[in-house]
Design a protein around this motif. Structure first.
Motif, PDB file in Angstrom:
ATOM      1  N   MET A   1      10.784  37.686  -2.364  1.00  0.00           N
ATOM      2  CA  MET A   1      10.372  39.035  -2.050  1.00  0.00           C
ATOM      3  C   MET A   1       8.907  39.179  -2.430  1.00  0.00           C
ATOM      4  N   ASN A   2       8.126  39.831  -1.577  1.00  0.00           N
ATOM      5  CA  ASN A   2       6.714  39.979  -1.901  1.00  0.00           C
ATOM      6  C   ASN A   2       6.481  41.174  -2.831  1.00  0.00           C
ATOM      7  N   GLY A   3       5.254  41.308  -3.279  1.00  0.00           N
ATOM      8  CA  GLY A   3       4.932  42.328  -4.267  1.00  0.00           C
ATOM      9  C   GLY A   3       5.154  43.748  -3.784  1.00  0.00           C
ATOM     10  N   LYS A   4       4.775  44.017  -2.546  1.00  0.00           N
ATOM     11  CA  LYS A   4       4.926  45.376  -2.027  1.00  0.00           C
ATOM     12  C   LYS A   4       6.398  45.754  -1.902  1.00  0.00           C
ATOM     13  N   ASP A   6       8.793  44.599  -3.850  1.00  0.00           N
ATOM     14  CA  ASP A   6       9.250  44.849  -5.220  1.00  0.00           C
ATOM     15  C   ASP A   6       8.824  46.237  -5.689  1.00  0.00           C
ATOM     16  N   MET A   7       7.610  46.631  -5.322  1.00  0.00           N
ATOM     17  CA  MET A   7       7.132  47.951  -5.709  1.00  0.00           C
ATOM     18  C   MET A   7       7.978  49.046  -5.060  1.00  0.00           C
ATOM     19  N   ALA A   8       8.288  48.882  -3.786  1.00  0.00           N
ATOM     20  CA  ALA A   8       9.114  49.873  -3.093  1.00  0.00           C
ATOM     21  C   ALA A   8      10.517  49.935  -3.692  1.00  0.00           C
ATOM     22  N   LYS A   9      11.094  48.759  -3.948  1.00  0.00           N
ATOM     23  CA  LYS A   9      12.425  48.698  -4.561  1.00  0.00           C
ATOM     24  C   LYS A   9      12.403  49.399  -5.921  1.00  0.00           C
ATOM     25  N   GLY A  10      11.338  49.171  -6.672  1.00  0.00           N
ATOM     26  CA  GLY A  10      11.216  49.791  -7.986  1.00  0.00           C
ATOM     27  C   GLY A  10      11.091  51.300  -7.914  1.00  0.00           C
ATOM     28  N   ARG A  11      10.338  51.786  -6.930  1.00  0.00           N
ATOM     29  CA  ARG A  11      10.206  53.240  -6.777  1.00  0.00           C
ATOM     30  C   ARG A  11      11.553  53.876  -6.449  1.00  0.00           C
ATOM     31  N   ILE A  12      12.314  53.193  -5.594  1.00  0.00           N
ATOM     32  CA  ILE A  12      13.640  53.711  -5.231  1.00  0.00           C
ATOM     33  C   ILE A  12      14.558  53.730  -6.452  1.00  0.00           C
ATOM     34  N   LYS A  13      14.553  52.635  -7.207  1.00  0.00           N
ATOM     35  CA  LYS A  13      15.394  52.573  -8.412  1.00  0.00           C
ATOM     36  C   LYS A  13      14.992  53.660  -9.407  1.00  0.00           C
ATOM     37  N   GLU A  14      13.685  53.802  -9.616  1.00  0.00           N
ATOM     38  CA  GLU A  14      13.216  54.791 -10.591  1.00  0.00           C
ATOM     39  C   GLU A  14      13.607  56.200 -10.156  1.00  0.00           C
ATOM     40  N   LYS A  37       3.411  44.952  -8.730  1.00  0.00           N
ATOM     41  CA  LYS A  37       1.954  45.079  -8.860  1.00  0.00           C
ATOM     42  C   LYS A  37       1.335  43.755  -9.288  1.00  0.00           C
ATOM     43  N   ALA A  38       1.991  43.072 -10.215  1.00  0.00           N
ATOM     44  CA  ALA A  38       1.482  41.771 -10.664  1.00  0.00           C
ATOM     45  C   ALA A  38       1.484  40.770  -9.515  1.00  0.00           C
ATOM     46  N   LYS A  39       2.538  40.790  -8.699  1.00  0.00           N
ATOM     47  CA  LYS A  39       2.598  39.878  -7.555  1.00  0.00           C
ATOM     48  C   LYS A  39       1.490  40.172  -6.562  1.00  0.00           C
ATOM     49  N   VAL A  41      -1.447  41.490  -7.173  1.00  0.00           N
ATOM     50  CA  VAL A  41      -2.708  41.012  -7.749  1.00  0.00           C
ATOM     51  C   VAL A  41      -2.806  39.496  -7.608  1.00  0.00           C
ATOM     52  N   LEU A  42      -1.729  38.801  -7.891  1.00  0.00           N
ATOM     53  CA  LEU A  42      -1.708  37.343  -7.786  1.00  0.00           C
ATOM     54  C   LEU A  42      -1.888  36.898  -6.333  1.00  0.00           C
ATOM     55  N   GLU A  43      -1.208  37.571  -5.401  1.00  0.00           N
ATOM     56  CA  GLU A  43      -1.340  37.238  -3.986  1.00  0.00           C
ATOM     57  C   GLU A  43      -2.782  37.412  -3.526  1.00  0.00           C
ATOM     58  N   ASP A  44      -3.432  38.500  -3.972  1.00  0.00           N
ATOM     59  CA  ASP A  44      -4.831  38.737  -3.613  1.00  0.00           C
ATOM     60  C   ASP A  44      -5.741  37.663  -4.203  1.00  0.00           C
ATOM     61  N   ALA A  45      -5.478  37.270  -5.435  1.00  0.00           N
ATOM     62  CA  ALA A  45      -6.295  36.237  -6.077  1.00  0.00           C
ATOM     63  C   ALA A  45      -6.159  34.908  -5.335  1.00  0.00           C
ATOM     64  N   VAL A  46      -4.946  34.569  -4.926  1.00  0.00           N
ATOM     65  CA  VAL A  46      -4.726  33.323  -4.180  1.00  0.00           C
ATOM     66  C   VAL A  46      -5.473  33.361  -2.850  1.00  0.00           C
ATOM     67  N   LYS A  47      -5.433  34.506  -2.169  1.00  0.00           N
ATOM     68  CA  LYS A  47      -6.156  34.650  -0.903  1.00  0.00           C
ATOM     69  C   LYS A  47      -7.664  34.453  -1.122  1.00  0.00           C
ATOM     70  N   ASP A  48      -8.196  35.054  -2.184  1.00  0.00           N
ATOM     71  CA  ASP A  48      -9.621  34.924  -2.483  1.00  0.00           C
ATOM     72  C   ASP A  48     -10.002  33.482  -2.792  1.00  0.00           C
ATOM     73  N   ILE A  49      -9.167  32.795  -3.548  1.00  0.00           N
ATOM     74  CA  ILE A  49      -9.432  31.398  -3.897  1.00  0.00           C
ATOM     75  C   ILE A  49      -9.392  30.520  -2.653  1.00  0.00           C
ATOM     76  N   LYS A  50      -8.395  30.741  -1.791  1.00  0.00           N
ATOM     77  CA  LYS A  50      -8.307  29.966  -0.552  1.00  0.00           C
ATOM     78  C   LYS A  50      -9.523  30.203   0.332  1.00  0.00           C
TER      79      LYS A  50
END
Length: 65
Positions: A1-4, A6-14, A37-39, A41-50
């Motif tokens: 599951m991607n970060g966004k 997870d964020m949506a799932k978390g908002r629904i749970k909360e 959110k951490a995912k 940030v990590l996904e964005d960092a990987v894109k920048d590095i690539k």
């Protein structure tokens, strides 16, 4: 599951936890959002590095010609 997702799932749970007055579900939702959110940030960092690596490779190839 991607970060966004997870964020949506978390908002629904909360929100569900708040509605039914369930602190465990609300807290689990907050944790899912933080994980998402951490995912992101990590996904964005990987894109920048690539991208930086591709640019470096292209410069090396151009200078070798």
């Amino acid at each position: 599951m991607n970060g966004k997702a997870d964020m949506a799932k978390g908002r629904i749970k909360e929100a569900t936890g708040v509605l039914i007055n369930n602190d465990k579900l609300r807290t689990a939702g907050q944790k899912d959002q933080a994980k998402g959110k951490a995912k992101v940030v990590l996904e964005d960092a990987v894109k920048d590095i690539k991208s930086a690596a591709r640019k470096s490779i292209d410069k090396i190839k151009a200078s070798a010609k």
